[in-house]
Design a protein around this motif. Structure first.
Motif, PDB file in Angstrom:
ATOM      1  N   THR A  16      21.361   0.726   2.716  1.00  0.00           N
ATOM      2  CA  THR A  16      22.461   0.737   1.755  1.00  0.00           C
ATOM      3  C   THR A  16      22.135   1.748   0.666  1.00  0.00           C
ATOM      4  OG1 THR A  16      21.512  -1.013   0.392  1.00  0.00           O
ATOM      5  CG2 THR A  16      23.017  -1.700   2.138  1.00  0.00           C
ATOM      6  N   VAL A  17      23.157   2.191  -0.031  1.00  0.00           N
ATOM      7  CA  VAL A  17      22.932   3.065  -1.180  1.00  0.00           C
ATOM      8  C   VAL A  17      22.268   2.222  -2.251  1.00  0.00           C
ATOM      9  CG1 VAL A  17      24.027   4.484  -2.944  1.00  0.00           C
ATOM     10  CG2 VAL A  17      24.876   4.545  -0.586  1.00  0.00           C
ATOM     11  N   GLY A  18      21.161   2.703  -2.775  1.00  0.00           N
ATOM     12  CA  GLY A  18      20.403   1.952  -3.765  1.00  0.00           C
ATOM     13  C   GLY A  18      20.498   2.590  -5.133  1.00  0.00           C
ATOM     14  N   GLY A  19      19.514   2.294  -5.951  1.00  0.00           N
ATOM     15  CA  GLY A  19      19.475   2.841  -7.294  1.00  0.00           C
ATOM     16  C   GLY A  19      20.102   1.917  -8.317  1.00  0.00           C
ATOM     17  N   PRO A  20      20.150   2.357  -9.567  1.00  0.00           N
ATOM     18  CA  PRO A  20      20.609   1.487 -10.650  1.00  0.00           C
ATOM     19  C   PRO A  20      22.111   1.229 -10.669  1.00  0.00           C
ATOM     20  CG  PRO A  20      20.023   3.645 -11.494  1.00  0.00           C
ATOM     21  CD  PRO A  20      19.632   3.628 -10.044  1.00  0.00           C
ATOM     22  N   ALA A  21      22.933   2.151 -10.143  1.00  0.00           N
ATOM     23  CA  ALA A  21      24.391   1.976 -10.200  1.00  0.00           C
ATOM     24  C   ALA A  21      25.013   2.474  -8.895  1.00  0.00           C
ATOM     25  CB  ALA A  21      24.974   2.740 -11.386  1.00  0.00           C
ATOM     26  N   PRO A  22      24.892   1.709  -7.812  1.00  0.00           N
ATOM     27  CA  PRO A  22      25.398   2.193  -6.518  1.00  0.00           C
ATOM     28  C   PRO A  22      26.924   2.112  -6.403  1.00  0.00           C
ATOM     29  CG  PRO A  22      24.385   0.042  -6.243  1.00  0.00           C
ATOM     30  CD  PRO A  22      24.210   0.436  -7.683  1.00  0.00           C
ATOM     31  N   THR A  23      27.583   3.183  -6.780  1.00  0.00           N
ATOM     32  CA  THR A  23      29.025   3.310  -6.616  1.00  0.00           C
ATOM     33  C   THR A  23      29.300   4.567  -5.803  1.00  0.00           C
ATOM     34  OG1 THR A  23      29.334   4.649  -8.603  1.00  0.00           O
ATOM     35  CG2 THR A  23      29.451   2.246  -8.879  1.00  0.00           C
ATOM     36  N   VAL A  37      19.073  11.095  -4.020  1.00  0.00           N
ATOM     37  CA  VAL A  37      19.763   9.817  -3.888  1.00  0.00           C
ATOM     38  C   VAL A  37      18.750   8.705  -3.656  1.00  0.00           C
ATOM     39  CG1 VAL A  37      21.852  10.861  -2.941  1.00  0.00           C
ATOM     40  CG2 VAL A  37      20.106  10.025  -1.388  1.00  0.00           C
ATOM     41  N   PHE A  38      19.196   7.480  -3.892  1.00  0.00           N
ATOM     42  CA  PHE A  38      18.374   6.306  -3.603  1.00  0.00           C
ATOM     43  C   PHE A  38      18.973   5.584  -2.405  1.00  0.00           C
ATOM     44  CE2 PHE A  38      17.674   6.985  -8.143  1.00  0.00           C
ATOM     45  CZ  PHE A  38      16.293   6.975  -8.181  1.00  0.00           C
ATOM     46  N   LEU A  39      18.128   5.223  -1.448  1.00  0.00           N
ATOM     47  CA  LEU A  39      18.542   4.446  -0.289  1.00  0.00           C
ATOM     48  C   LEU A  39      17.658   3.215  -0.197  1.00  0.00           C
ATOM     49  CD1 LEU A  39      19.122   7.170   2.443  1.00  0.00           C
ATOM     50  CD2 LEU A  39      20.818   5.994   1.059  1.00  0.00           C
ATOM     51  N   THR A  44      12.947  -5.064   4.682  1.00  0.00           N
ATOM     52  CA  THR A  44      11.516  -5.174   4.428  1.00  0.00           C
ATOM     53  C   THR A  44      11.305  -6.243   3.361  1.00  0.00           C
ATOM     54  OG1 THR A  44      11.588  -3.461   2.726  1.00  0.00           O
ATOM     55  CG2 THR A  44      11.136  -2.732   4.978  1.00  0.00           C
ATOM     56  N   LYS A  45      10.064  -6.672   3.167  1.00  0.00           N
ATOM     57  CA  LYS A  45       9.778  -7.689   2.146  1.00  0.00           C
ATOM     58  C   LYS A  45      10.248  -7.193   0.794  1.00  0.00           C
ATOM     59  CE  LYS A  45       5.732  -9.737   4.293  1.00  0.00           C
ATOM     60  NZ  LYS A  45       4.289  -9.968   4.149  1.00  0.00           N
ATOM     61  N   GLY A  46      11.250  -7.840   0.231  1.00  0.00           N
ATOM     62  CA  GLY A  46      11.777  -7.454  -1.068  1.00  0.00           C
ATOM     63  C   GLY A  46      12.659  -6.219  -1.045  1.00  0.00           C
ATOM     64  N   GLY A  47      12.809  -5.583   0.108  1.00  0.00           N
ATOM     65  CA  GLY A  47      13.591  -4.355   0.216  1.00  0.00           C
ATOM     66  C   GLY A  47      12.781  -3.151  -0.233  1.00  0.00           C
ATOM     67  N   THR A  48      13.038  -2.015   0.351  1.00  0.00           N
ATOM     68  CA  THR A  48      12.343  -0.787   0.002  1.00  0.00           C
ATOM     69  C   THR A  48      13.372   0.229  -0.466  1.00  0.00           C
ATOM     70  OG1 THR A  48      10.631  -1.237   1.660  1.00  0.00           O
ATOM     71  CG2 THR A  48      10.799   1.025   0.862  1.00  0.00           C
ATOM     72  N   ASP A  49      13.370   0.527  -1.757  1.00  0.00           N
ATOM     73  CA  ASP A  49      14.307   1.470  -2.369  1.00  0.00           C
ATOM     74  C   ASP A  49      13.596   2.819  -2.455  1.00  0.00           C
ATOM     75  OD1 ASP A  49      16.727   2.233  -3.460  1.00  0.00           O
ATOM     76  OD2 ASP A  49      16.501   1.092  -5.302  1.00  0.00           O
ATOM     77  N   LEU A  50      14.109   3.802  -1.724  1.00  0.00           N
ATOM     78  CA  LEU A  50      13.468   5.112  -1.649  1.00  0.00           C
ATOM     79  C   LEU A  50      14.290   6.165  -2.361  1.00  0.00           C
ATOM     80  CD1 LEU A  50      12.518   5.110   2.146  1.00  0.00           C
ATOM     81  CD2 LEU A  50      11.095   4.438   0.209  1.00  0.00           C
ATOM     82  N   GLY A  51      13.623   7.056  -3.062  1.00  0.00           N
ATOM     83  CA  GLY A  51      14.256   8.231  -3.648  1.00  0.00           C
ATOM     84  C   GLY A  51      14.135   9.381  -2.663  1.00  0.00           C
ATOM     85  N   GLY A  99      24.996   1.443   5.958  1.00  0.00           N
ATOM     86  CA  GLY A  99      25.027   2.037   7.293  1.00  0.00           C
ATOM     87  C   GLY A  99      23.698   1.857   7.980  1.00  0.00           C
ATOM     88  N   THR A 100      23.314   2.865   8.731  1.00  0.00           N
ATOM     89  CA  THR A 100      22.030   2.811   9.449  1.00  0.00           C
ATOM     90  C   THR A 100      21.220   4.047   9.116  1.00  0.00           C
ATOM     91  OG1 THR A 100      22.981   3.876  11.403  1.00  0.00           O
ATOM     92  CG2 THR A 100      22.973   1.458  11.370  1.00  0.00           C
ATOM     93  N   GLY A 101      19.919   3.896   9.253  1.00  0.00           N
ATOM     94  CA  GLY A 101      19.042   5.027   8.978  1.00  0.00           C
ATOM     95  C   GLY A 101      17.635   4.753   9.462  1.00  0.00           C
ATOM     96  N   HIS A 102      16.811   5.775   9.341  1.00  0.00           N
ATOM     97  CA  HIS A 102      15.402   5.650   9.710  1.00  0.00           C
ATOM     98  C   HIS A 102      14.625   6.808   9.099  1.00  0.00           C
ATOM     99  CE1 HIS A 102      16.980   8.419  12.760  1.00  0.00           C
ATOM    100  NE2 HIS A 102      15.754   8.872  12.858  1.00  0.00           N
ATOM    101  N   LEU A 103      13.322   6.704   9.168  1.00  0.00           N
ATOM    102  CA  LEU A 103      12.439   7.769   8.730  1.00  0.00           C
ATOM    103  C   LEU A 103      11.868   8.482   9.944  1.00  0.00           C
ATOM    104  CD1 LEU A 103      10.385   6.038   5.893  1.00  0.00           C
ATOM    105  CD2 LEU A 103      12.541   7.305   5.715  1.00  0.00           C
ATOM    106  N   VAL A 104      11.486   9.736   9.742  1.00  0.00           N
ATOM    107  CA  VAL A 104      10.815  10.528  10.768  1.00  0.00           C
ATOM    108  C   VAL A 104       9.559  11.080  10.119  1.00  0.00           C
ATOM    109  CG1 VAL A 104      10.968  12.523  12.287  1.00  0.00           C
ATOM    110  CG2 VAL A 104      13.020  11.160  11.833  1.00  0.00           C
TER     111      VAL A 104
END
Length: 106
Positions: A16-23, A37-39, A44-51, A99-104
């Motif tokens: 999901t779109v993350g960060g302090p104000a996801p609009t 952007v933040f995703l 994951t445990k507690g969620g993982t918010d990535l920049g 949506g969906t996503g992954h890391l490479v």
């Protein structure tokens, strides 16, 4: 490989779109003006918010209507997670900001 990175490298993870104000407006501003952007990977445990530093050449906004909050964004960008350089690939539905996503691993 780091366990968290390995788990997030599995394709089709919920994101999901993350960060302090996801609009939609803030997501659009971050994509086009800031390039960062933040995703959130909530499974994951507690969620993982990535920049994520947006790679504009690999990101596709052509199917997105930010004004109507419809369509999808294909997002690609880079970051370092737990000292590992990775690329983030995600497809975000603007109506839900998820949506969906992954890391490479790079």
């Amino acid at each position: 490989m780091d366990q968290l990175v390995e788990r997030l490298c599995v394709e089709n993870r919920q994101v999901t779109v993350g960060g302090p104000a996801p609009t939609v407006a803030e997501f659009h501003r971050r994509l086009t003006d800031i390039g960062y952007v933040f995703l959130l990977f909530p499974e994951t445990k507690g969620g993982t918010d990535l920049g994520v530093r947006v790679t504009k050449e690999a990101t596709d906004l052509s199917a997105a209507d930010f004004t109507g909050a419809t369509g999808t964004v294909h997002l690609e960008g880079t970051l370092t997670l737990n000292y590992m350089p990775v690329r983030c690939v995600a497809d975000i539905d603007l109506s839900t900001l998820s949506g969906t996503g992954h890391l490479v691993a790079r």
